[in-house]
Design a protein around this motif. Structure first.
Motif, PDB file in Angstrom:
ATOM      1  N   THR A 535     -35.554  -3.231   1.330  1.00 32.97           N
ATOM      2  CA  THR A 535     -37.000  -3.453   1.282  1.00 32.97           C
ATOM      3  C   THR A 535     -37.723  -2.127   1.042  1.00 32.97           C
ATOM      4  OG1 THR A 535     -37.145  -3.181   3.669  1.00 32.97           O
ATOM      5  CG2 THR A 535     -36.861  -5.433   2.832  1.00 32.97           C
ATOM      6  N   GLY A 536     -38.994  -2.235   0.665  1.00 30.88           N
ATOM      7  CA  GLY A 536     -39.805  -1.037   0.463  1.00 30.88           C
ATOM      8  C   GLY A 536     -41.275  -1.348   0.642  1.00 30.88           C
ATOM      9  N   GLN A 551     -55.764   1.267  -0.030  1.00 37.95           N
ATOM     10  CA  GLN A 551     -55.611  -0.164  -0.203  1.00 37.95           C
ATOM     11  C   GLN A 551     -54.411  -0.671   0.596  1.00 37.95           C
ATOM     12  OE1 GLN A 551     -57.960  -1.882  -2.317  1.00 37.95           O
ATOM     13  NE2 GLN A 551     -58.867   0.146  -2.020  1.00 37.95           N
ATOM     14  N   LYS A 552     -54.258  -1.971   0.630  1.00 36.66           N
ATOM     15  CA  LYS A 552     -53.102  -2.558   1.297  1.00 36.66           C
ATOM     16  C   LYS A 552     -51.836  -2.112   0.575  1.00 36.66           C
ATOM     17  CE  LYS A 552     -51.663  -6.977   3.301  1.00 36.66           C
ATOM     18  NZ  LYS A 552     -51.942  -8.442   3.379  1.00 36.66           N
ATOM     19  N   ASP A 553     -50.748  -1.932   1.331  1.00 34.64           N
ATOM     20  CA  ASP A 553     -49.504  -1.407   0.762  1.00 34.64           C
ATOM     21  C   ASP A 553     -48.908  -2.338  -0.295  1.00 34.64           C
ATOM     22  OD1 ASP A 553     -49.742   0.688   2.532  1.00 34.64           O
ATOM     23  OD2 ASP A 553     -48.370  -0.168   4.008  1.00 34.64           O
ATOM     24  N   HIS A 554     -48.197  -1.719  -1.264  1.00 31.34           N
ATOM     25  CA  HIS A 554     -47.388  -2.491  -2.202  1.00 31.34           C
ATOM     26  C   HIS A 554     -46.094  -2.922  -1.513  1.00 31.34           C
ATOM     27  CE1 HIS A 554     -50.113  -1.622  -5.332  1.00 31.34           C
ATOM     28  NE2 HIS A 554     -49.629  -0.458  -5.735  1.00 31.34           N
ATOM     29  N   ALA A 555     -45.579  -4.085  -1.909  1.00 37.56           N
ATOM     30  CA  ALA A 555     -44.363  -4.633  -1.294  1.00 37.56           C
ATOM     31  C   ALA A 555     -43.229  -4.650  -2.311  1.00 37.56           C
ATOM     32  CB  ALA A 555     -44.629  -6.045  -0.777  1.00 37.56           C
ATOM     33  N   PHE A 556     -42.140  -3.926  -2.024  1.00 40.31           N
ATOM     34  CA  PHE A 556     -40.985  -3.833  -2.916  1.00 40.31           C
ATOM     35  C   PHE A 556     -39.761  -4.514  -2.310  1.00 40.31           C
ATOM     36  CE2 PHE A 556     -43.492  -0.481  -4.734  1.00 40.31           C
ATOM     37  CZ  PHE A 556     -43.053  -0.345  -6.046  1.00 40.31           C
ATOM     38  N   PHE A 557     -38.849  -4.880  -3.199  1.00 40.68           N
ATOM     39  CA  PHE A 557     -37.537  -5.335  -2.750  1.00 40.68           C
ATOM     40  C   PHE A 557     -36.558  -5.177  -3.902  1.00 40.68           C
ATOM     41  CE2 PHE A 557     -34.244  -8.601  -1.913  1.00 40.68           C
ATOM     42  CZ  PHE A 557     -33.831  -8.173  -0.667  1.00 40.68           C
ATOM     43  N   GLY A 558     -35.356  -4.685  -3.582  1.00 40.77           N
ATOM     44  CA  GLY A 558     -34.263  -4.593  -4.555  1.00 40.77           C
ATOM     45  C   GLY A 558     -32.991  -5.119  -3.927  1.00 40.77           C
ATOM     46  N   ALA A 559     -32.129  -5.756  -4.736  1.00 38.86           N
ATOM     47  CA  ALA A 559     -30.914  -6.353  -4.170  1.00 38.86           C
ATOM     48  C   ALA A 559     -29.907  -6.667  -5.276  1.00 38.86           C
ATOM     49  CB  ALA A 559     -31.254  -7.633  -3.398  1.00 38.86           C
ATOM     50  N   PHE A 560     -28.692  -6.980  -4.860  1.00 32.75           N
ATOM     51  CA  PHE A 560     -27.691  -7.556  -5.769  1.00 32.75           C
ATOM     52  C   PHE A 560     -26.807  -8.504  -4.971  1.00 32.75           C
ATOM     53  CE2 PHE A 560     -25.813  -3.608  -4.211  1.00 32.75           C
ATOM     54  CZ  PHE A 560     -24.532  -3.997  -3.828  1.00 32.75           C
ATOM     55  N   ALA A 561     -26.148  -9.426  -5.665  1.00 35.49           N
ATOM     56  CA  ALA A 561     -25.313 -10.433  -4.991  1.00 35.49           C
ATOM     57  C   ALA A 561     -24.403 -11.108  -6.022  1.00 35.49           C
ATOM     58  CB  ALA A 561     -26.204 -11.471  -4.302  1.00 35.49           C
ATOM     59  N   PRO A 562     -23.310 -11.711  -5.506  1.00 36.73           N
ATOM     60  CA  PRO A 562     -22.690 -11.445  -4.193  1.00 36.73           C
ATOM     61  C   PRO A 562     -22.063 -10.058  -4.170  1.00 36.73           C
ATOM     62  CG  PRO A 562     -21.427 -13.070  -5.441  1.00 36.73           C
ATOM     63  CD  PRO A 562     -22.567 -12.694  -6.297  1.00 36.73           C
ATOM     64  N   ARG A 563     -21.823  -9.524  -2.993  1.00 37.08           N
ATOM     65  CA  ARG A 563     -21.388  -8.132  -2.891  1.00 37.08           C
ATOM     66  C   ARG A 563     -20.049  -7.896  -3.584  1.00 37.08           C
ATOM     67  NH1 ARG A 563     -20.447  -4.227   2.458  1.00 37.08           N
ATOM     68  NH2 ARG A 563     -19.470  -2.528   1.254  1.00 37.08           N
ATOM     69  N   ILE A 568     -25.800 -10.783 -10.156  1.00 38.36           N
ATOM     70  CA  ILE A 568     -27.235 -10.614 -10.358  1.00 38.36           C
ATOM     71  C   ILE A 568     -27.712  -9.399  -9.560  1.00 38.36           C
ATOM     72  CG2 ILE A 568     -27.760 -12.251  -8.503  1.00 38.36           C
ATOM     73  CD1 ILE A 568     -30.369 -12.932  -9.987  1.00 38.36           C
ATOM     74  N   ALA A 569     -28.505  -8.565 -10.215  1.00 36.68           N
ATOM     75  CA  ALA A 569     -29.207  -7.467  -9.548  1.00 36.68           C
ATOM     76  C   ALA A 569     -30.688  -7.682  -9.813  1.00 36.68           C
ATOM     77  CB  ALA A 569     -28.747  -6.117 -10.090  1.00 36.68           C
ATOM     78  N   ILE A 570     -31.509  -7.486  -8.789  1.00 39.54           N
ATOM     79  CA  ILE A 570     -32.913  -7.863  -8.910  1.00 39.54           C
ATOM     80  C   ILE A 570     -33.801  -6.819  -8.241  1.00 39.54           C
ATOM     81  CG2 ILE A 570     -32.912  -9.224  -6.777  1.00 39.54           C
ATOM     82  CD1 ILE A 570     -34.701 -11.279  -8.259  1.00 39.54           C
ATOM     83  N   ALA A 571     -34.996  -6.620  -8.803  1.00 42.80           N
ATOM     84  CA  ALA A 571     -36.006  -5.762  -8.187  1.00 42.80           C
ATOM     85  C   ALA A 571     -37.362  -6.395  -8.430  1.00 42.80           C
ATOM     86  CB  ALA A 571     -35.958  -4.352  -8.771  1.00 42.80           C
ATOM     87  N   MET A 572     -38.276  -6.199  -7.481  1.00 44.88           N
ATOM     88  CA  MET A 572     -39.593  -6.794  -7.642  1.00 44.88           C
ATOM     89  C   MET A 572     -40.641  -6.059  -6.822  1.00 44.88           C
ATOM     90  SD  MET A 572     -39.789 -10.305  -5.455  1.00 44.88           S
ATOM     91  CE  MET A 572     -41.548 -10.346  -5.861  1.00 44.88           C
ATOM     92  N   ILE A 573     -41.889  -6.295  -7.186  1.00 36.55           N
ATOM     93  CA  ILE A 573     -43.030  -5.769  -6.447  1.00 36.55           C
ATOM     94  C   ILE A 573     -44.118  -6.830  -6.391  1.00 36.55           C
ATOM     95  CG2 ILE A 573     -43.944  -4.731  -8.564  1.00 36.55           C
ATOM     96  CD1 ILE A 573     -45.472  -2.746  -6.872  1.00 36.55           C
ATOM     97  N   CYS A 574     -44.783  -6.914  -5.241  1.00 39.70           N
ATOM     98  CA  CYS A 574     -46.054  -7.633  -5.106  1.00 39.70           C
ATOM     99  C   CYS A 574     -47.098  -6.581  -4.760  1.00 39.70           C
ATOM    100  CB  CYS A 574     -45.989  -8.684  -3.997  1.00 39.70           C
ATOM    101  SG  CYS A 574     -45.265 -10.238  -4.492  1.00 39.70           S
ATOM    102  N   GLU A 575     -48.044  -6.361  -5.653  1.00 39.45           N
ATOM    103  CA  GLU A 575     -49.040  -5.320  -5.433  1.00 39.45           C
ATOM    104  C   GLU A 575     -49.967  -5.704  -4.288  1.00 39.45           C
ATOM    105  OE1 GLU A 575     -51.129  -4.084  -8.922  1.00 39.45           O
ATOM    106  OE2 GLU A 575     -49.323  -4.031 -10.172  1.00 39.45           O
ATOM    107  N   ASN A 576     -50.205  -4.710  -3.416  1.00 39.66           N
ATOM    108  CA  ASN A 576     -51.141  -4.869  -2.285  1.00 39.66           C
ATOM    109  C   ASN A 576     -50.827  -6.091  -1.440  1.00 39.66           C
ATOM    110  OD1 ASN A 576     -53.250  -3.940  -4.839  1.00 39.66           O
ATOM    111  ND2 ASN A 576     -52.986  -2.581  -3.089  1.00 39.66           N
ATOM    112  N   ALA A 577     -49.535  -6.317  -1.191  1.00 44.81           N
ATOM    113  CA  ALA A 577     -49.111  -7.499  -0.431  1.00 44.81           C
ATOM    114  C   ALA A 577     -48.562  -7.154   0.940  1.00 44.81           C
ATOM    115  CB  ALA A 577     -48.068  -8.285  -1.223  1.00 44.81           C
TER     116      ALA A 577
END
Length: 708
Positions: A535-536, A551-563, A568-577
């Motif tokens: 998480t970030g 402003q409200k913090d940005h919300a990050f997440f990065g991951a991959f699966a299955p180990r 799949i490897a994924i990254a995302m952001i929700c701005e000010n979430a």
């Protein structure tokens, strides 16, 4: 004859001789060398019809067509032949005024000449085509020309696929040697732009002979000089259209982006930029109007945030700091570092920690301990072998660049940004020659000057999943008929990280798995799948009335699966979430489940999809801007409505009154009910309609208007 007269006679003869030579030269030029009048004459006798090819079709990874063609029609005019037509009738059919008609004809004649067929109204709607088709006999000089146009069956992936538009003079100048002509359409954004050379195909031409009244008599020379249109090449993507649709649904009423890739190939599985729009919105003859609406939207839906927006990556960057610290030997997987609530290694108690404790690497990643990674970062840059922070930062950046950070990856969509790994010369300008690691300690937790794009962050997750290599993320997997230009060659090159042992990746993966099991991402577990994630949460500010406001913090997440076998490897952001664990991580976990299991079946998880889709996380500043725009738009609509109502009122006369013969009541136009005629002249006009009014009804109406 005097000498003077002889001289003057010679001059006159020479002048006449020169004039004759000029006229003769011009005649020879016109008859032999110049093609201008020859072309004009041929255009009078020969009608040249352009046959537009089908653009290449685009398929997703399961061979579903996500961008295909449909048939539309252009209204084409030859200005020299469009004389004496019923201009008013044509304008009514096209919903334009005569001023606009004259302007278009003038512009076409100026750009393409009066004898050359040119597009007057492109990509007619089915309704407009139907209206015109049955009236074309009234408009000599105009024809309906069939054209292949783009259609998006799944109404998704607008920022990836892009759109086509008619080429303008600037485009023609820039691509003057590529065979484009006025009236052609070309890819402007997305894959339509990047693969234009393959998708466009080749135009064909059919020539028809015309009589002296410009009527088509048949093919010219039996089609001897005709050429066939050649369709563009089809593209096959790594994209999963169902995963893309789910991502766009989950990001409804949010601002941010999601990128998922296949770690084994670098193929992009989804690429969501939110907010998005229906790509069909930018097809047809309303494209310009719709484009204007999208361009003015404060949420910037035309911006592809996956590649064109840079962010501080926050705590997701701690995985890189941990990998570099382990590789440099300043820590091992068992090294413990205490945190009492803040990092005091630089004497100022910054950065702060939310979860104090005494952690090894696995626990530090799981709990996202700022003190731990600030300590690792400082130790790395301050190693005696570097003899100063300059060399330490240079070495650190070499590691980070080998993960694809700080430079364009080469993704096959336009407008990719570099990201940023700040270099020592930048810090010398700010802090002087003797700057040190404490000056930039915020970089340790992914703040400060470090910036990444979301596609870079997804690539970092893929590199960790692969334990030390990546393939450039890309959308196009293959080209039907072969890659004759070698456009896909760069996507087959394996990129290795800088000297990171396999055991280092094992240790970091242990920490990322702990994030999902008991750490900051525990609420985003995927049932039955071992996920490694991070998480970030990123602080940020925005300028309000010239002042930077937090402003409200940005919300990050990065991951991959299955180990054990990452797919799949994924990254995302929700701005000010806010916290990444609360907003981004749950969305990413559903995306992972959808891809790996092909569906989300458990009722509880399905309910979670609907709940997240309905959650509104639009940043407050954007909401305020949207409210202001809505207010302005409503005011304009009200003003236009008032003007229209006033016009209807002023134009209303008693000639407009209709009598309902089945009852004793008059049916009065709405405008007349709202406001009666103002002057006695209009009332006198009403009295002249006595032939259709009984005396009683007439008297009743006079009484009503008098009272009003």
């Amino acid at each position: 004859m005097s000498v003077f007269n002889q001289s003057r006679s010679g001059i006159i003869q020479i002048a006449f001789g020169l004039m004759f030579m000029i006229i003769l030269g011009q005649l020879i030029n016109l008859q032999v060398f110049s093609s201008k009048y020859k072309l004009a004459a041929e255009n009078n006798a020969i009608y040249r019809k352009i046959i537009y090819p089908d653009r290449g079709i685009v398929y997703d990874r399961k061979n579903r067509s996500i961008l295909e063609n449909t048939i539309m029609y252009d209204l084409v005019v030859t200005p020299v032949e469009a004389k004496g037509i019923d201009t008013l009738s044509l304008c009514k059919l096209l919903d334009i005024d005569t001023t606009e008609y004259k302007k278009r004809i003038k512009d076409i004649a100026f750009k393409n000449g009066s004898v050359r067929p040119s597009v007057f109204e492109p990509l007619l709607s089915p309704e407009m085509y139907g209206r015109l088709n049955e009236n074309m006999y009234k408009f000599p000089g105009f024809v309906l020309n069939e054209r292949s146009a783009r259609m998006y069956p799944y109404s998704t992936a607008a920022n990836i696929l892009g759109y086509t538009a008619e080429v303008d003079s600037s485009f023609l100048r820039k691509h003057k040697d590529e065979g484009y002509e006025t009236g052609d359409y070309a890819g402007m954004t997305g894959l339509e732009r990047n693969y234009e050379k393959l998708l466009m195909g080749s135009r064909g031409v059919k020539r028809f002979i015309r009589d002296n009244k410009s009527r088509i008599q048949g093919p010219f020379e039996n089609g001897r000089y005709d050429t066939s249109a050649v369709a563009g090449k089809n593209l096959h993507l790594s994209l999963d259209v169902e995963l893309q649709q789910l991502g766009e649904k989950l990001m409804t009423n949010k601002v941010g982006s999601i990128v998922a890739v296949n770690p084994k190939t670098g193929g992009i599985l989804c690429m969501i930029s939110a907010p998005t729009y229906n790509p069909n919105y930018l097809t047809g003859n309303q494209r310009r109007k719709h484009y204007g609406e999208l361009a003015l939207d404060p949420r910037l839906p035309l911006l592809n945030r996956t590649v064109s927006t840079k962010y501080s990556p926050g705590s997701t960057f701690k995985t890189i700091v941990g990998i570099i610290g382990l590789s440099e030997g300043v820590i091992n997987e068992s090294s413990r570092i205490g945190c009492s609530g803040a990092f005091y290694g630089c004497g100022n108690g910054k950065p702060k920690c939310l979860d104090p404790g005494y952690f090894n690497l696995k626990e530090a990643i799981a709990h996202s301990c700022n003190t731990y990674f600030a300590t690792v970062f400082k130790r790395t840059l301050d190693q005696p072998k570097f003899n100063g922070a300059d060399s330490g930062l240079k070495s650190f950046n070499e590691y980070a660049r080998s993960f694809g950070l700080g430079h364009r990856l080469g993704v096959d969509v336009p407008s990719e940004k570099n990201g940023n790994l700040p270099i020592s010369s930048y810090y010398r300008k700010i802090f002087g020659r003797n700057w040190n690691s404490c000056n930039i300690i915020s970089n340790a937790i992914g703040q400060g000057e470090v910036q990444t794009t979301i596609v870079q962050l997804a690539n970092v997750m893929a590199t960790i999943a692969n334990r030390g290599y990546y393939y450039t993320p890309h959308l196009v997997d293959s080209i039907e008929g072969g890659d004759e230009y070698g456009l896909l060659d760069t996507f087959k090159v394996k990129h290795l990280t800088k000297g990171v042992p396999d055991s280092v990746f094992e240790d970091v993966q242990n920490g990322m798995q702990a994030v999902m099991e008991f750490g900051t991402g525990a609420e985003a577990k995927v049932p039955g799948i071992v996920v490694c994630g991070k998480t970030g949460t990123v602080q940020n500010s925005a300028k309000v009335n010239g002042v930077m406001v937090k402003q409200k913090d940005h919300a990050f997440f990065g991951a991959f699966a299955p180990r054990d076998n990452p797919r799949i490897a994924i990254a995302m952001i929700c701005e000010n979430a806010g916290f990444g664990a609360a907003s981004s991580a749950p969305i990413a976990s559903l995306m992972i489940e959808k891809y790996l299991k092909d569906s989300i079946t458990e009722p509880e998880r399905q309910a979670r999809v609907e709940q997240l889709a309905k959650t509104n996380l639009i940043p407050p500043l954007m909401r305020a801007a949207m409210a202001r725009m809505d207010s302005i738009k409503q005011a304009k609509m009200n003003s236009q409505l008032q003007i229209q109502q006033q016009k209807e009122t002023d134009d209303t006369t008693e000639e407009d009154i209709k009598i309902d013969t089945t009852s004793s009541k008059e049916v009065v136009p709405r405008a007349a009910k709202a406001k009666p005629a103002r002057d006695s002249g209009k009332k006198r006009m009403a009295f002249n309609n006595a032939a259709i009014l009984t005396d009683e009804r007439k008297n009743n109406y006079i009484k009503k208007t008098a009272k009003a």
